[in-house]
Enzyme design. Structure first.
Site: not given
Length: 435
Positions: A206-208, A211
Site C-alpha cells: 500500500l505504501c508503494t 507514495n
C-alpha cells in the site's frame, strides 16, 4: 464434410467402433456411440481463448448440439489468440461471432449463441444440458457455475439422485500454466472444496501505490483500493471488473495519476486485467487445456473411457510437464456438503467483524456478503451491500454487536454473495473465538 471433419471422424472411429480395456461398462460401440455425440447437448461457458478452442474441438469431434454463452464483445487484443474472430468483428458479441463461424465452417453442427451473463439464466436453463464445460477467466464466475450445478442436485431420503448430476468440466490457464478438472457434483470435489488451490492474487504494498508508484499497475491499484471506495462514483456498488462503466472510470483516473508521475503503459485492457487479476494468455496453453477438457466431455458423453480422476495440471514454463492427481472432497464444504456451516463467534462480535471474516477466510473468500436471518418466523435483513438503498438502511447494523442485534446461539444466518446463485446457511455457535 470438410477435410478436417473427415480426418477427425476417421480417428474417432478407431475409438468408437470397438471396445477397449478402459471402456465403461455401459459403452456401446458402433453407430450407437456416434448417435450419442449428436444427441448430447453441451453448454460451453466462455468464448475467449479457451472457449474458441473448445467449440472448435467439440464440433470436430462430432458434437452437433452446442450452446455458447459469453457476455463480452470482441476487442483488438483478442485477435492474437482467439482465432475465430477477425478485425471486422471488433465490437461484436464473442458468442455470436464464434457460433456463426463454426456453423458456416463445419456442416451439420449447430452452435446456439447467448450474448448474456451466466447469471441471466436460472436452473431450468442449466438443467437442460447434459454436460457443461467452462473456459472462464474469473474465479467468481467459476464459483457461481459450481453453485448452480450443485443447486440442480436432487436428494431422496438423503440419497443423491444420480440423474440430477450435471458434469462440470473446468479449464483454466495463466500464461504458460494451465489446469483441467472433472467435477461430478455431489460425488467428486467441487470448486469450493479446493478453493485454496487457486493461485494467490498478486498484491502491491500500500505504501508503494500511495507514495512511490513506479508501474502502471501501481496507478490502477491506487484507484481501485483507495479512490473507488472514497469517491464512490456509482454509489456503494462494489467495483465490477466486467462492468464497462466501472472499468472505464478506473482507467481514466489511473491514467491521470500515471501522467502525474510520468508513468506510461496504462491501458483499458491492463486496467481490466489488474481489477480481475488476469494474467496474459498464451495461445498454445489454451489449445492444450481445451483439448484436455474436450477429451473429458467426449469420455463422459460416450463412456468410451473412464473420465479423469479428477484434476490435471500443465506447465510448460521450462520444458513440458503435466500431472494428474485426485483432489479430495471436503466433507464440510460450504457448497456441496449439503449441511449448514457452524460459525463460531462471541456474542460481543460486531456484524462488521463477521462480514470481514467471511471475506478474508481462505475457506469462504466472499466478495460482498449480505446477511439475513429469521426472527419470530419473519425474515430480518441485517446487511445487504449489493443494493444501495438497502445498504444505506442497514449500514448502522455493521457497528452493532450480535447481542445488540438480538442474535442468539443456534440462530441461522443466510448469507448471499456474488460467488454463488444460492445462499449459504450458517449456524451461530456463540461463546467461541470467531472461526
Amino acid at each position: 464434410m470438410s477435410i478436417e471433419t473427415n480426418i477427425s471422424f476417421n480417428n474417432l472411429r478407431k475409438i468408437l467402433e470397438r471396445n477397449g480395456p478402459f471402456c465403461h461398462s455401459d459403452f456401446e460401440c458402433g453407430e450407437a456411440a456416434f448417435a450419442t455425440l449428436s444427441q448430447c447437448k453441451v453448454l460451453i461457458v466462455g468464448s475467449g481463448g479457451l472457449g474458441c478452442e473448445l467449440v472448435k474441438d467439440l464440433a470436430l469431434m462430432g458434437f452437433t448440439n452446442l450452446h455458447l454463452i459469453d457476455m463480452d464483445v470482441i476487442e483488438l487484443s483478442n485477435l492474437n489468440r482467439q482465432f475465430l474472430f477477425r478485425q471486422k468483428d471488433i465490437g461484436k458479441s464473442k458468442a455470436e461471432v464464434a457460433a456463426k463461424f463454426i456453423n458456416e465452417r463445419i456442416p451439420g453442427v449447430k452452435v446456439t449463441p447467448y450474448f448474456n451473463k451466466i447469471q441471466d439464466f436460472g436452473e431450468d436453463f442449466y438443467r437442460s444440458f447434459h454436460v457443461i464445460v467452462c473456459g472462464l477467466d474469473s474465479i467468481v464466475a467459476r464459483r457461481w457455475m459450481n453453485g448452480m450445478v450443485i443447486s440442480l442436485l436432487e436428494y431422496e431420503d438423503s440419497i443423491l439422485d444420480q440423474s440430477s448430476i450435471k458434469p462440470l468440466i473446468d479449464g483454466g490457464t495463466e500464461g504458460f500454466k494451465g489446469s483441467a478438472r472433472v467435477i461430478l457434483p455431489g460425488i467428486t470435489p467441487c470448486i469450493e472444496c479446493t478453493l485454496d488451490l487457486f493461485p494467490p492474487q498478486v498484491n502491491f504494498p500500500l505504501c508503494t501505490i500511495a507514495n512511490t508508484p513506479r508501474l502502471p499497475e501501481h496507478c490502477i491499484e491506487y484507484v481501485r483500493i483507495l479512490q473507488w471506495p472514497k469517491e464512490k462514483p456509482f454509489g456503494d456498488i462494489p467495483l465490477d471488473g466486467d462492468e464497462h462503466t466501472h472499468v472505464q472510470w478506473v482507467y481514466e483516473k489511473a491514467l491521470e495519476r500515471a501522467q502525474q508521475y510520468g508513468i506510461e503503459g496504462v491501458t483499458y485492457r491492463l486496467t481490466q486485467g489488474v481489477i480481475k487479476h488476469i494474467i496474459p494468455a498464451v495461445a498454445s496453453t489454451n489449445a492444450v487445456i481445451a483439448a484436455a477438457c474436450a477429451t473429458e466431455v467426449f469420455k463422459l458423453a460416450t463412456s468410451c473411457c473412464a473420465p479423469m480422476n479428477n484434476s490435471m495440471m500443465f506447465n510448460d514454463v521450462d520444458g513440458i510437464y503435466s500431472h494428474t492427481y485426485e483432489a479430495e472432497r471436503n466433507e464440510n464444504c460450504p457448497a456441496c456438503s449439503n449441511t449448514p456451516q457452524d460459525l463460531f463467534c462471541s456474542i460481543d462480535d460486531k456484524l462488521e467483524t463477521i462480514i470481514n471474516y467471511l471475506k478474508e477466510s481462505p475457506k469462504y473468500q466472499m466478495h460482498s456478503p449480505g446477511i439475513t436471518t429469521a426472527v419470530d418466523g419473519k425474515n430480518k435483513t441485517l446487511y445487504i451491500q449489493s443494493v444501495a438503498s438497502i445498504e444505506e438502511k442497514t449500514r448502522p447494523n455493521l457497528k452493532k454487536t450480535l447481542r445488540e442485534l438480538g442474535l442468539e446461539n443456534g440462530q441461522m444466518l443466510f448469507v448471499a454473495d456474488v460467488t454463488s446463485p444460492n445462499s449459504f446457511i450458517f449456524v451461530l455457535k456463540i461463546g467461541n473465538n470467531l472461526g
